[in-house]
Design a protein around this motif. Structure first.
Motif, mmCIF file in Angstrom:
data_model
loop_
_atom_site.group_PDB
_atom_site.id
_atom_site.type_symbol
_atom_site.label_atom_id
_atom_site.label_comp_id
_atom_site.label_asym_id
_atom_site.label_seq_id
_atom_site.Cartn_x
_atom_site.Cartn_y
_atom_site.Cartn_z
ATOM 1 N N THR B 42 0.858 -1.068 -0.075
ATOM 2 C CA THR B 42 -0.114 0.215 -0.212
ATOM 3 C C THR B 42 0.919 1.442 0.421
ATOM 4 O O THR B 42 1.623 1.225 0.929
ATOM 5 N N VAL B 43 0.130 2.304 -1.187
ATOM 6 C CA VAL B 43 1.440 3.561 -1.003
ATOM 7 C C VAL B 43 0.053 4.557 -0.244
ATOM 8 O O VAL B 43 -0.938 4.230 -0.683
ATOM 9 N N ARG B 44 1.209 5.173 0.644
ATOM 10 C CA ARG B 44 0.238 5.550 2.014
ATOM 11 C C ARG B 44 0.380 7.029 1.966
ATOM 12 O O ARG B 44 1.290 7.177 1.232
ATOM 13 N N SER B 45 -0.315 8.420 2.409
ATOM 14 C CA SER B 45 -0.052 9.700 1.957
ATOM 15 C C SER B 45 0.745 10.252 3.445
ATOM 16 O O SER B 45 0.963 9.171 4.559
ATOM 17 N N SER B 46 1.702 11.518 2.779
ATOM 18 C CA SER B 46 2.839 11.410 3.370
ATOM 19 C C SER B 46 2.575 12.353 3.970
ATOM 20 O O SER B 46 2.890 13.279 5.441
ATOM 21 N N VAL B 47 1.299 13.231 4.047
ATOM 22 C CA VAL B 47 0.774 14.253 4.809
ATOM 23 C C VAL B 47 -0.866 14.478 5.550
ATOM 24 O O VAL B 47 -1.478 13.211 5.276
ATOM 25 N N PRO B 48 -1.165 14.857 6.445
ATOM 26 C CA PRO B 48 -2.005 14.469 7.001
ATOM 27 C C PRO B 48 -3.549 14.990 6.769
ATOM 28 O O PRO B 48 -4.411 14.515 6.565
ATOM 29 N N ARG B 49 -3.580 16.092 6.077
ATOM 30 C CA ARG B 49 -4.447 16.765 5.170
ATOM 31 C C ARG B 49 -3.920 16.801 3.998
ATOM 32 O O ARG B 49 -3.488 18.328 3.971
ATOM 33 N N GLY B 50 -4.795 16.861 3.008
ATOM 34 C CA GLY B 50 -4.288 18.067 1.470
ATOM 35 C C GLY B 50 -4.734 17.576 0.579
ATOM 36 O O GLY B 50 -5.787 16.132 0.141
ATOM 37 N N ARG B 51 -5.176 17.783 -0.618
ATOM 38 C CA ARG B 51 -5.080 18.030 -2.321
ATOM 39 C C ARG B 51 -4.448 17.027 -2.717
ATOM 40 O O ARG B 51 -3.617 17.167 -2.789
ATOM 41 N N ILE B 52 -4.326 15.640 -3.258
ATOM 42 C CA ILE B 52 -3.775 15.079 -4.434
ATOM 43 C C ILE B 52 -3.503 16.082 -5.946
ATOM 44 O O ILE B 52 -5.042 16.144 -6.002
ATOM 45 N N THR B 53 -2.539 16.344 -6.198
ATOM 46 C CA THR B 53 -2.304 17.146 -6.837
ATOM 47 C C THR B 53 -1.858 16.155 -8.206
ATOM 48 O O THR B 53 -2.246 16.872 -9.453
ATOM 49 N N ASN B 54 -0.544 14.871 -8.417
ATOM 50 C CA ASN B 54 0.111 14.518 -8.827
ATOM 51 C C ASN B 54 -0.102 13.119 -8.355
ATOM 52 O O ASN B 54 1.085 13.056 -7.178
ATOM 53 N N ILE B 55 0.344 11.884 -9.078
ATOM 54 C CA ILE B 55 0.666 11.306 -8.840
ATOM 55 C C ILE B 55 1.136 9.738 -9.964
ATOM 56 O O ILE B 55 0.626 10.231 -11.150
ATOM 57 N N SER B 56 2.971 9.991 -10.109
ATOM 58 C CA SER B 56 3.595 9.578 -11.230
ATOM 59 C C SER B 56 4.766 8.828 -10.474
ATOM 60 O O SER B 56 5.038 8.390 -9.298
ATOM 61 N N PHE B 57 4.690 7.238 -11.492
ATOM 62 C CA PHE B 57 5.772 6.306 -11.073
ATOM 63 C C PHE B 57 6.679 6.319 -11.539
ATOM 64 O O PHE B 57 7.410 6.561 -12.750
ATOM 65 N N ALA B 58 7.733 6.467 -10.712
ATOM 66 C CA ALA B 58 9.103 7.448 -10.983
ATOM 67 C C ALA B 58 10.389 5.885 -11.167
ATOM 68 O O ALA B 58 9.974 4.907 -10.637
ATOM 69 N N GLY B 59 11.520 6.374 -11.569
ATOM 70 C CA GLY B 59 12.742 5.870 -10.401
ATOM 71 C C GLY B 59 12.639 4.382 -11.889
ATOM 72 O O GLY B 59 12.604 4.697 -12.812
ATOM 73 N N ASP B 60 14.033 2.997 -11.223
ATOM 74 C CA ASP B 60 14.164 2.865 -12.001
ATOM 75 C C ASP B 60 13.094 1.437 -12.452
ATOM 76 O O ASP B 60 13.472 0.047 -13.006
ATOM 77 N N THR B 61 11.922 1.492 -11.626
ATOM 78 C CA THR B 61 10.896 0.057 -11.241
ATOM 79 C C THR B 61 10.588 -0.068 -12.876
ATOM 80 O O THR B 61 9.666 0.603 -13.787
ATOM 81 N N PRO B 62 10.519 -1.157 -12.959
ATOM 82 C CA PRO B 62 9.984 -2.090 -14.534
ATOM 83 C C PRO B 62 8.529 -1.285 -14.002
ATOM 84 O O PRO B 62 7.644 -2.701 -13.731
ATOM 85 N N TRP B 63 7.291 -0.660 -14.332
ATOM 86 C CA TRP B 63 6.605 -0.422 -14.106
ATOM 87 C C TRP B 63 5.592 -1.115 -14.448
ATOM 88 O O TRP B 63 4.244 -1.641 -14.176
ATOM 89 N N ASP B 64 5.363 -2.217 -16.040
ATOM 90 C CA ASP B 64 5.249 -2.956 -16.539
ATOM 91 C C ASP B 64 4.560 -3.927 -16.106
ATOM 92 O O ASP B 64 3.947 -4.545 -16.524
#
Lengths: 154, 752
Positions: B42-64
């Motif tokens: 599970t990927v979880r929020s790092s802030v206690p309250r906020g609006r999510i503006t962007n989610i990106s899949f970074a790094g050299d992880t083979p995301w496919d």
């Protein structure tokens, strides 16, 4: 990268094919399917992953498997012999030393270890002897009673 | 009591699954694997309250190679993105906003655990932060409105007599304010599930849980599936304490979403750090008391304001608040009582069920406060309470007439005898003058209601089945789970007693929504008293069927019973009987006024703690603990004693050890190395005693005991610390720092 690593597990000689830095806990559970050894905290605090290496009790979550080359490992699955429960195991059943059971394998091993070192521990020695193993169900009292019972039965 | 093995009630029959547990053969969810199974995180929020503006899949992880699930996937399958419980306000996956740190946003699955962990760190989520409320006080003060119109999940008002008019009749009015902190359940087995989901068969989940039908209800909504397409199976469960009451619905949904998308079985097992930081804890609380008494120490009025911090979503807070509210006035008679309570929202992970369910918070405040009132009125703590204990025929705060026999004064006498209370009070006072280590003894007197509150059990309408097998055995069909407390064993004892056959002949089916009826959740000290009674009536119905069919005479032997089962199945096919909950007579509850019979039965208790406080190191230690309680008939003394001992140990942890440190709405000490629970070296002798006063509507006369032992330790220990040091503390956990701060003032001038 994996290496061949001979060792003895529950009196059986085997050769593991493992990554040398794999945790002994994972190797036992995933490769050898010895799932009686439990993970509680992953940092050596709770004792649920206790096993014996060459007769010494250790937290297997902190042991890289490379360290057990040629060693003799005993897990909870190796405590009862020929279907005959160890006195500690029987005492845990009789005295209510196990509730949810998740800490029980580690707790049984800690009690076996204690009694091997000290066949007639005092109350304070029992507490110290088990201090590396955490249980959230029993409040430990029935576990202490189980150890005392096991001494009497031996 | 008969010595016959067929009368097992009252005997310490060994735990049914004990052998599996002591040999390591018991299979918990992480011990189970399926072919092709992969892992989820599970990927979880790092802030206690906020609006999510962007989610990106970074790094050299083979995301496919990864299965990725977000809130959009729930929309795509036509499901409802909320955890169905009370208010349906908590999303499975945060969509546009997050309301607490560690809120789930993205799910990932992959066959390789190690790659998965790296991938989790490579998901980048950006937020526009919003102002957050991080304390109960700020929520009550409405520094920001973060939930609904007023930050309030729920309020209750209990009103008896007329408190406002009573103040004028009082000789003395005493006020106080008390606080309790969050507490982690800290079951040794973390939350975990395995899910298999596909369009054809629906969703099947195996997991560590207390309430399979809660998970079932939640998954039906999440996947928009009919009831028979969702199946939930409880695996051996390594402790719950409330922490696996509502939370498993979330992790089960997450694993099932991943499984549906990737077409493979998916296992999610939290590690300790994730379990501690992201899952529920005990509700922190604030209680204010204003108490009117006469000069001879009779209660005239109790005005109580009780507030709990529910966290970011409603979850079970209204019911936690309900139990806390009802228990807040304790086992005393006062002609005028007003309890105003509320559960408020903050931007921290939702608080949830934990053994005692609001009652330990309110009872802590009351039992500390009454020592204060006693002092003000010039009476000892025990004499003041004796003048106010509720008597048979009197009414509680909810105007419930206590019909059962109750003798709190008698319990207090016995507890004092067992501890040498009066002698120690005197002796410690003398010895403490000369000693660096100050000793003290204190107590708490309290009650705990068993079963769901008010009309709860009627709405639940729990069902238990009994099935005869062709081997002449009887299988109990119930969704009530064995989580260490002894469900399997006591159900077998109750059935065995009712049928007059060996308890070895009784099997308890694995809770599986495809095979067992809904006997309600495993919570609220209800499994023995309420569900156990249904076990008794279900097996009696089975016996009646055999007798009615002419295959069994009334006075039968065990082998005749077995033979009758076999013959009945041969002749007529499967033999199953069911029993549905019916309220005992004379139970009336008014939900609007919060008046009436809040619980069918109460356990009554006196707990006494002896402590030492080191005036140099400021460590407080419990030296001896006596727990005396009247719980109806004790079904299994070893198991019942084990429940009390374990609860007392948890209570000691709640009082002196377990301190959740919050940083920006997040638990900072989410490890066993820095969140400290009692170890074998920390526990005093815990001496447990029962009084037995059989309850007519419990199986074999039993009432509930599971939550009770959590209520008494905190106030008993702090009352003892006041006795030892002369300082009155009003909050738990009480850490050495707080003792130091207060004690140095009081002991000023004494050479340490």
């Amino acid at each position: 990268m994996t290496i061949e690593l001979p060792c003895v597990v529950n009196r059986e000689s085997i050769v593991l094919n493992v990554h040398p830095m794999a945790r002994l806990l994972d190797v036992l559970r995933e490769q050898l399917h010895l799932t009686g050894t439990k993970e509680g905290c992953g940092e050596g605090e709770c004792g649920a992953c206790s096993v014996f290496i060459n007769g010494k009790i250790v937290n297997s979550c902190l042991v890289p498997v490379a360290q057990v080359e040629g060693a003799e490992i005993k897990t909870i699955e190796g405590i009862a012999t020929d279907n005959q429960l160890h006195a500690v195991q029987q005492a845990f059943i009789d005295c209510g030393g196990a509730q949810c059971g998740i800490c029980t394998p580690g707790m049984v091993l800690a009690a076996v270890d204690l009694l091997e070192r000290n066949p007639n521990p005092t109350d304070a020695e029992i507490r110290t002897g088990l201090a590396g193993n955490l249980c959230r169900c029993t409040g430990y009292i029935k576990i202490f009673e189980s150890v005392v019972r096991a001494c009497q039965e031996r | 009591m008969s010595a016959s093995p067929n009368h097992p009630i009252g005997k310490s029959v060994p735990r049914k699954e004990g052998r599996k547990k002591v040999t390591g053969q018991a299979l918990y969810v992480d011990d189970i694997s399926f072919a092709e199974m992969i892992y989820g995180v599970t990927v979880r929020s790092s802030v206690p309250r906020g609006r999510i503006t962007n989610i990106s899949f970074a790094g050299d992880t083979p995301w496919d190679e990864f299965t990725i699930v977000t809130a959009k996937d729930i929309r795509d399958i036509g499901g409802e993105n909320y955890v169905a419980l009370i208010l349906n306000d908590q999303p499975y996956l945060a969509d546009e906003v997050v309301n607490h740190a560690e809120e789930a946003i993205v799910l990932l699955a992959h066959p390789n655990k190690y790659l998965l962990e790296e991938a989790r760190r490579n998901v980048r989520i950006e937020y526009e932060e919003l102002p957050a409320i991080l304390t109960l006080e700020d929520s009550v003060d409405k520094k920001e409105i973060i939930w609904g119109e007023d930050n309030v999940f729920k309020t209750f008002l209990v009103d008896k007599g007329n408190v406002d008019e009573a103040w004028t009749n009082a000789d003395l009015i005493v006020e106080g304010e008390y606080f309790t902190g969050a507490q982690e359940q800290l079951y040794i087995e973390n939350n975990g599930v395995i899910a298999i989901a596909n369009e054809h068969d629906g969703v099947t989940v195996w997991g560590s849980m207390q309430c399979p039908y809660y998970v079932h209800k939640a998954l039906i909504k999440l996947f928009a599936l009919p009831e028979d397409k969702v199946r939930v199976i409880q695996t051996e469960t390594g402790g719950g304490f409330g922490g696996k009451e509502e939370y498993p619905s979330i992790i089960a949904g997450h694993a099932a979403l991943l499984s549906l998308k990737c077409g493979k079985p998916v296992k999610i097992i939290y590690d300790r750090a994730e379990d501690m930081v992201a899952t529920t804890k005990r509700h922190p609380s604030r209680t204010r008391h204003k108490t009117a008494v006469t000069k001879d120490g009779k209660l005239v009025a109790m005005d109580i304001e009780f507030v709990i911090d529910g966290g970011a979503y409603c979850t079970l807070s209204p019911v936690v608040l309900s139990r806390g509210t009802i228990h807040a006035a304790g086992p005393y008679f006062s002609p005028n009582v007003r309890i105003r309570s509320s559960a408020v929202a903050t931007n921290i992970p939702p608080h949830g069920a934990f053994r005692g369910f609001g009652a330990p918070q309110g009872i802590f405040a009351l039992e500390r406060h009454l020592d204060k009132v006693a002092k003000a009125v010039g009476l000892t703590p025990d004499e003041f309470r004796r003048r106010n204990f509720i008597q048979q025929g009197e009414t509680t705060a909810t105007s419930q007439i206590i019909r059962e026999k109750v003798d709190m004064a008698g319990l207090l006498d016995r507890a004092f005898e067992l501890t040498g209370y009066h002698e120690k009070r005197q002796r410690f006072a003398k010895e403490n003058e000369q000693s660096r280590v100050k000793k003290g003894i204190g107590f708490a007197t309290f009650m705990h209601g068993a079963g769901f509150t008010g009309s709860g059990e009627v709405y639940l309408a729990s069902v238990v089945g009994a099935e005869a097998t062709s081997e002449g055995r009887v299988k109990i069909l119930a969704a009530s789970t064995e989580i260490g407390q002894g469900t399997n064993t006591i159900f077998a004892q109750i059935a065995s007693e009712a049928l007059g056959v060996d308890s070895d002949l009784i099997e308890v089916a694995q809770p599986d929504t495809a095979n067992v009826p809904n006997s309600g959740p495993t919570v609220a000290s209800r499994t023995c008293m309420v569900v156990g009674k249904l076990v008794e009536s279900a097996v009696l119905a089975l016996k009646q069927t055999l007798v009615g069919s002419g295959l069994l005479r009334e006075d039968y032997s065990q082998s005749e019973f077995q033979e009758a089962c076999r013959t009945h199945i041969e002749k007529f096919g499967p033999l199953k009987t069911f029993s549905t909950y019916q309220a005992p007579p004379n139970i009336h509850w008014n939900d609007e006024k919060y008046q009436g019979d809040a619980y069918g039965a109460y356990a009554w208790a006196v707990y006494v703690a002896e402590v030492s406080v080191d005036s140099l190191t400021y460590e407080a230690q419990v030296e001896d603990f006596v727990a005396l309680q009247e719980v109806g008939r004790v079904i299994n003394p070893v198991l019942a004693t084990g429940q009390i001992e374990g609860g007392v140990a948890q209570g000691i942890g709640f009082t002196l050890f377990e301190n959740v440190v919050w940083q920006n709405g997040r638990m900072a000490n989410n490890q066993m190395t820095n969140y400290i629970m009692p170890t074998p070296a920390d526990i005093p002798p815990i001496r447990v005693y029962f009084e037995e006063n059989p309850y007519a509507y419990g199986p074999g006369g039993a009432k509930g005991i599971g939550e009770l032992p959590m209520d008494g330790p905190a106030p008993a220990i702090l009352n003892a610390i006041e006795n030892a040091t002369g300082v009155s503390f009003d909050h738990v956990p009480l850490m050495p720092e707080a003792i130091m701060e207060n004690l140095t003032n009081v002991l000023h001038g004494i050479t340490l």
